[in-house]
Design an enzyme around this catalytic site. Structure first.
Site, short mmCIF file in Angstrom:
data_model
loop_
_atom_site.label_atom_id
_atom_site.label_comp_id
_atom_site.label_asym_id
_atom_site.label_seq_id
_atom_site.Cartn_x
_atom_site.Cartn_y
_atom_site.Cartn_z
N TRP A 55 39.98 41.06 33.21
CA TRP A 55 40.72 42.00 34.08
C TRP A 55 41.90 42.06 33.85
O TRP A 55 42.79 43.16 34.03
CB TRP A 55 40.62 41.50 35.86
CG TRP A 55 39.41 41.52 36.31
CD1 TRP A 55 38.58 40.62 36.80
CD2 TRP A 55 38.03 42.68 36.29
NE1 TRP A 55 37.14 40.86 37.18
CE2 TRP A 55 37.22 42.29 36.62
CE3 TRP A 55 38.60 44.19 36.00
CZ2 TRP A 55 36.15 42.89 37.06
CZ3 TRP A 55 37.65 44.64 36.28
CH2 TRP A 55 36.24 44.53 36.49
N ASP A 92 47.44 40.95 40.31
CA ASP A 92 46.24 41.31 40.61
C ASP A 92 45.64 40.03 41.54
O ASP A 92 45.06 39.28 40.91
CB ASP A 92 45.41 41.67 39.55
CG ASP A 92 44.04 42.00 39.86
OD1 ASP A 92 43.56 42.13 40.93
OD2 ASP A 92 43.33 42.57 38.95
N LYS A 116 36.15 41.91 47.40
CA LYS A 116 36.01 40.59 47.11
C LYS A 116 36.45 39.84 48.47
O LYS A 116 35.37 39.00 49.01
CB LYS A 116 36.57 40.06 46.16
CG LYS A 116 35.69 40.48 44.78
CD LYS A 116 36.50 41.06 43.74
CE LYS A 116 35.58 41.74 42.72
NZ LYS A 116 36.11 42.38 41.73
C1 LIG Z 1 36.60 43.02 40.61
C2 LIG Z 1 37.97 43.07 40.17
C3 LIG Z 1 39.08 44.22 39.61
C4 LIG Z 1 38.32 45.45 39.39
O1 LIG Z 1 38.12 46.02 40.85
P1 LIG Z 1 37.68 47.62 40.99
O2 LIG Z 1 37.87 47.84 42.64
O3 LIG Z 1 36.00 47.67 40.81
O4 LIG Z 1 38.34 48.60 40.18
C5 LIG Z 1 40.18 44.04 39.14
N1 LIG Z 1 40.57 42.71 39.00
C6 LIG Z 1 39.99 41.53 39.50
C7 LIG Z 1 40.97 40.33 39.53
C8 LIG Z 1 38.74 41.61 40.41
O5 LIG Z 1 38.06 40.57 40.49
#
Ligand SMILES: *Cc1c(COP(=O)(O)O)cnc(C)c1O
Length: 361
Positions: A103, A172, A196
């Site tokens: 990511w 993030d 998540k």
């Molecule tokens: C799943 C995830 C993403 C991507 O998320 P989307 O909503 O599918 O774009 C980005 N960063 C992390 C840490 C993730 O776990």
């Protein structure tokens, strides 16, 4: 609801049953209004109240200072990979990124379109099994911000503590938001896709320090400016109403559980049970270095790929789904987000012990 499985999927992940049950009712008829939550105007009194309450709960649970704005955006966490540098890296400015997994690699690729990106650390050569200590990298004085991924969903690593840097931190937190207390004031911007730890896919939460709203160059399109959404209370266009509503229900559940400190304790306990088993066994091997382990995603291997396939298949047959590891790491991964019950972890641990006994390497 006795027929639900234990859902170890990394994302979308498991959600609290009470939130789902409430949503199931409100989809058909919200508060006896004669119409469902997905059919209401986003400007109706009812939906405005939902959006306000969801924001207020998030502010309360994360202790977000008044000098920060909370935005409900679309486009997933992945859109933040470009929105962050597009809005915050004016001109030819520089930013520092820590590459701790897939990511962050993706975020670095996007950011390079907007400025000079210094990758101060990369864990790639070690297949991303560790989080760097602060003395493992240097940040240039002229860097605008330090970007990191707080929990690496795929490799199962997590920052135990955040760098104590004079630089503005951008994080993030898609896979560990609200899983432990954090100090929002030490970040310039935090973002998280909801699917998540927060709710359904379709809404991305952005918490941004107010003074950063004015940084975007004039060339940034209206929809992609943080300021647009801040000025319109995330209603510049139709927001992802249903997803925001479910996040609100999840936050109510979280508060009733005792809030973030209670979640953190429970998450600690769940992760401890799994790592304890891994550490005490020669059969299972954890992917992450012990000091870099994630409390949300536990990635591990068995002695052979064949045994891993058998393990996943037998677990699935016993009502424990989603244990196959990401294709870039292989092996197995147990995602144990906030809403994942302790009982499910106990079941998995018992199954792992049985499986190792019944299937010698
Ligand atoms: C799943 C995830 C993403 C991507 O998320 P989307 O909503 O599918 O774009 C980005 N960063 C992390 C840490 C993730 O776990």
């Amino acid at each position: 609801m006795t027929d639900r499985v234990f859902n170890f999927n990394a994302g979308p992940g498991t959600l609290p049953e009470v939130a789902l049950a409430q949503a199931a009712k409100d989809i058909v008829n919200y508060q006896n209004k004669g119409l469902g939550i997905m059919e209401m105007s986003h400007r109706s009194k009812e939906f405005m109240a939902i959006a306000d309450q969801t924001e207020a709960l998030l502010r309360e649970l994360m202790a977000i200072p008044d000098s920060y704005r909370v935005l409900f955006l679309q486009g997933g966490a992945s859109s933040q990979f470009f929105m962050v540098p597009m809005n915050l890296l004016a001109g030819d400015a520089k930013a520092t990124y820590l590459d701790t997994g897939t990511w962050s690699t993706k975020a670095i690729k996007e950011a390079r379109q907007f400025g000079t990106i210094d990758v101060a650390y990369s864990g790639k050569a070690e297949n991303y099994r560790r989080i760097p200590q602060p003395d493992a990298y240097q940040i240039d004085d002229d860097s605008s911000y330090l970007y990191l991924v707080s929990n690496n969903t795929i490799f199962g690593t997590q920052f135990a503590a955040f760098p104590n840097s004079s630089k503005m931190l951008i994080a993030d937190m898609s896979s560990d938001i609200l899983s432990r207390p954090i100090e929002v004031g030490s970040f310039g911007l935090i973002f998280a896709g909801a699917q998540k730890n927060l709710g359904p896919a379709g809404v991305t939460i952005v918490v941004i320090r107010e003074d950063l709203l004015d940084r975007a160059p004039d060339s940034v399109p209206t929809m992609l400016r943080y300021k647009t959404h801040a000025e319109k209370g995330s209603m510049f266009n139709t927001p992802p109403c249903f997803a925001i509503y479910v996040v609100g229900e999840v936050l109510k559940w979280l508060k009733a559980q005792g809030g973030v400190p209670a979640m953190a304790e429970r998450n600690e306990e769940k992760a401890r049970l799994l790592y304890q088993l891994i550490d005490s066994s020669d059969y299972y091997r954890g992917h992450a270095e012990p000091d870099s382990r994630s409390r949300m995603n536990v990635a591990f291997n068995l002695p052979t790929a064949d045994l891993e396939s058998k393990f996943v298949a037998e677990a699935t047959a016993q009502g424990m789904i989603g244990l196959k590891g990401h294709r870039s790491v292989g092996g197995c991964r147990a995602s144990i987000y906030n809403a994942f019950p302790l009982d499910g972890v106990r079941r998995l641990v018992a199954f792992m012990e049985e499986f190792a006994g019944a299937n010698p390497a």
